[in-house]
Design a protein around this motif. Structure first.
Motif, mmCIF file in Angstrom:
data_model
loop_
_atom_site.group_PDB
_atom_site.id
_atom_site.type_symbol
_atom_site.label_atom_id
_atom_site.label_comp_id
_atom_site.label_asym_id
_atom_site.label_seq_id
_atom_site.Cartn_x
_atom_site.Cartn_y
_atom_site.Cartn_z
ATOM 1 N N MET A 130 84.519 17.024 -4.346
ATOM 2 C CA MET A 130 85.747 16.424 -3.827
ATOM 3 C C MET A 130 86.296 17.280 -2.681
ATOM 4 O O MET A 130 86.432 18.485 -2.808
ATOM 5 C CB MET A 130 86.795 16.277 -4.936
ATOM 6 N N LYS A 131 86.578 16.643 -1.575
ATOM 7 C CA LYS A 131 87.131 17.330 -0.410
ATOM 8 C C LYS A 131 88.596 17.684 -0.662
ATOM 9 O O LYS A 131 89.280 17.029 -1.456
ATOM 10 C CB LYS A 131 87.040 16.439 0.837
ATOM 11 N N LYS A 132 89.086 18.680 0.042
ATOM 12 C CA LYS A 132 90.490 19.083 -0.093
ATOM 13 C C LYS A 132 91.398 17.905 0.261
ATOM 14 O O LYS A 132 91.214 17.254 1.285
ATOM 15 C CB LYS A 132 90.789 20.282 0.799
ATOM 16 N N GLY A 133 92.356 17.642 -0.614
ATOM 17 C CA GLY A 133 93.298 16.552 -0.397
ATOM 18 C C GLY A 133 92.780 15.184 -0.787
ATOM 19 O O GLY A 133 93.500 14.198 -0.681
ATOM 20 N N SER A 134 91.541 15.096 -1.251
ATOM 21 C CA SER A 134 90.950 13.786 -1.553
ATOM 22 C C SER A 134 91.466 13.208 -2.867
ATOM 23 O O SER A 134 92.023 13.914 -3.710
ATOM 24 C CB SER A 134 89.427 13.871 -1.575
ATOM 25 N N VAL A 135 91.267 11.900 -3.002
ATOM 26 C CA VAL A 135 91.723 11.146 -4.163
ATOM 27 C C VAL A 135 90.536 10.379 -4.744
ATOM 28 O O VAL A 135 89.824 9.688 -4.018
ATOM 29 C CB VAL A 135 92.835 10.150 -3.762
ATOM 30 N N ALA A 136 90.355 10.493 -6.057
ATOM 31 C CA ALA A 136 89.352 9.699 -6.778
ATOM 32 C C ALA A 136 90.107 8.852 -7.795
ATOM 33 O O ALA A 136 90.891 9.386 -8.591
ATOM 34 C CB ALA A 136 88.344 10.594 -7.480
ATOM 35 N N ILE A 137 89.898 7.550 -7.749
ATOM 36 C CA ILE A 137 90.566 6.649 -8.678
ATOM 37 C C ILE A 137 89.532 6.135 -9.675
ATOM 38 O O ILE A 137 88.522 5.550 -9.290
ATOM 39 C CB ILE A 137 91.246 5.485 -7.935
ATOM 40 N N ILE A 138 89.804 6.401 -10.936
ATOM 41 C CA ILE A 138 88.892 6.020 -12.013
ATOM 42 C C ILE A 138 89.636 5.089 -12.955
ATOM 43 O O ILE A 138 90.759 5.400 -13.396
ATOM 44 C CB ILE A 138 88.365 7.268 -12.747
ATOM 45 N N GLU A 139 89.023 3.942 -13.238
ATOM 46 C CA GLU A 139 89.659 2.943 -14.089
ATOM 47 C C GLU A 139 88.948 2.856 -15.436
ATOM 48 O O GLU A 139 87.725 3.009 -15.516
ATOM 49 C CB GLU A 139 89.652 1.583 -13.392
ATOM 50 N N PHE A 140 89.734 2.585 -16.462
ATOM 51 C CA PHE A 140 89.245 2.488 -17.838
ATOM 52 C C PHE A 140 89.724 1.159 -18.426
ATOM 53 O O PHE A 140 90.920 0.885 -18.428
ATOM 54 C CB PHE A 140 89.785 3.646 -18.688
ATOM 55 N N GLU A 141 88.801 0.356 -18.887
ATOM 56 C CA GLU A 141 89.146 -0.922 -19.504
ATOM 57 C C GLU A 141 89.141 -0.769 -21.023
ATOM 58 O O GLU A 141 88.162 -0.286 -21.601
ATOM 59 C CB GLU A 141 88.123 -2.001 -19.106
ATOM 60 N N ASN A 142 90.225 -1.194 -21.644
ATOM 61 C CA ASN A 142 90.323 -1.216 -23.111
ATOM 62 C C ASN A 142 90.129 0.142 -23.774
ATOM 63 O O ASN A 142 89.472 0.249 -24.813
ATOM 64 C CB ASN A 142 89.339 -2.240 -23.695
ATOM 65 N N PHE A 143 90.669 1.176 -23.168
ATOM 66 C CA PHE A 143 90.657 2.514 -23.763
ATOM 67 C C PHE A 143 92.083 3.032 -23.832
ATOM 68 O O PHE A 143 92.884 2.800 -22.926
ATOM 69 C CB PHE A 143 89.842 3.504 -22.917
ATOM 70 N N LYS A 144 92.373 3.753 -24.885
ATOM 71 C CA LYS A 144 93.616 4.515 -24.954
ATOM 72 C C LYS A 144 93.326 5.850 -24.271
ATOM 73 O O LYS A 144 92.175 6.278 -24.187
ATOM 74 C CB LYS A 144 94.020 4.751 -26.413
ATOM 75 N N TRP A 145 94.379 6.520 -23.813
ATOM 76 C CA TRP A 145 94.185 7.817 -23.162
ATOM 77 C C TRP A 145 93.412 8.773 -24.073
ATOM 78 O O TRP A 145 92.540 9.503 -23.627
ATOM 79 C CB TRP A 145 95.526 8.455 -22.771
ATOM 80 N N GLU A 146 93.740 8.755 -25.344
ATOM 81 C CA GLU A 146 93.089 9.693 -26.276
ATOM 82 C C GLU A 146 91.613 9.392 -26.492
ATOM 83 O O GLU A 146 90.871 10.235 -26.989
ATOM 84 C CB GLU A 146 93.822 9.691 -27.626
ATOM 85 N N GLU A 147 91.157 8.199 -26.106
ATOM 86 C CA GLU A 147 89.758 7.798 -26.296
ATOM 87 C C GLU A 147 88.873 8.085 -25.082
ATOM 88 O O GLU A 147 87.653 7.968 -25.162
ATOM 89 C CB GLU A 147 89.674 6.300 -26.604
ATOM 90 N N ILE A 148 89.479 8.439 -23.978
ATOM 91 C CA ILE A 148 88.708 8.664 -22.752
ATOM 92 C C ILE A 148 87.824 9.899 -22.911
ATOM 93 O O ILE A 148 88.271 10.944 -23.362
ATOM 94 C CB ILE A 148 89.649 8.788 -21.541
ATOM 95 N N SER A 149 86.551 9.717 -22.569
ATOM 96 C CA SER A 149 85.583 10.812 -22.648
ATOM 97 C C SER A 149 84.443 10.519 -21.674
ATOM 98 O O SER A 149 84.611 9.747 -20.736
ATOM 99 C CB SER A 149 85.081 10.995 -24.079
ATOM 100 N N ALA A 150 83.288 11.088 -21.918
ATOM 101 C CA ALA A 150 82.155 10.970 -20.995
ATOM 102 C C ALA A 150 81.808 9.512 -20.696
ATOM 103 O O ALA A 150 81.634 8.709 -21.607
ATOM 104 C CB ALA A 150 80.937 11.684 -21.569
#
Length: 168
Positions: A130-150
């Motif tokens: 990731m370059k300095k100042g860059s933004v990566a947007i990652i979307e999760f369908e049907n997951f709770k925050w606590e379920e997010i993993s690999a």
């Protein structure tokens, strides 16, 4: 419910010197411009996080403050998470997994190489570095925050300050 994670690598900082601890390095003029450009771009794209979590290191915190300002968010609502500074990708995952379910869009401000490793870990995408100042947007369908993993998310967008507007 869809969750959106907006990973932001801090913008360009001053070089480390014998008199300045790494933690205390501030954004330089290029970094200030990069953070402003990316904050304006996020506003124009209507990317408005519900919660901002940031490393307390000066350069990451400053990037978060500038971004929040461009989005009209009260900087007093920024959440500082000391583990993000040097806790490895595991600290990023812990920060994400503990976000309350009342939030659907999280902005997380941090440092390389950990933020890149984390982005690739949860999305399975190859970003490179990731370059300095860059933004990566990652979307999760049907997951709770606590379920997010690999590999639970999909990399929806990766944007650098140079792609948004040449700030050199």
């Amino acid at each position: 419910m869809k969750k959106t994670l907006i990973l932001v690598r801090h913008a360009t900082a001053e070089d480390q010197t014998l008199l300045t601890k790494d933690f205390d390095r501030k954004l330089n003029s290029k970094g200030l411009a990069e953070a402003a450009v990316m904050g304006e771009w996020m506003r124009e794209m209507d990317i408005k996080p519900d919660i901002f979590v940031t490393s307390p290191a000066s350069r990451a915190y400053e990037t978060a403050v500038i971004t929040a300002g461009k989005l009209g968010v009260d900087v007093g609502s920024l959440v500082s998470n000391a583990d993000i500074y040097d806790g490895g990708p595991e600290a990023y995952l812990a920060a994400v997994n503990t976000v309350p379910e009342t939030y659907s869009k999280l902005a997380l401000f941090g440092h390389n190489p950990d933020i890149t490793y984390f982005a690739e870990y949860i999305s399975g995408a190859s970003i490179g570095s990731m370059k300095k100042g860059s933004v990566a947007i990652i979307e999760f369908e049907n997951f709770k925050w606590e379920e997010i993993s690999a590999k639970t998310g999909n990399l929806a967008l990766y944007k650098t300050p140079k792609q948004v507007r040449d700030v050199d």
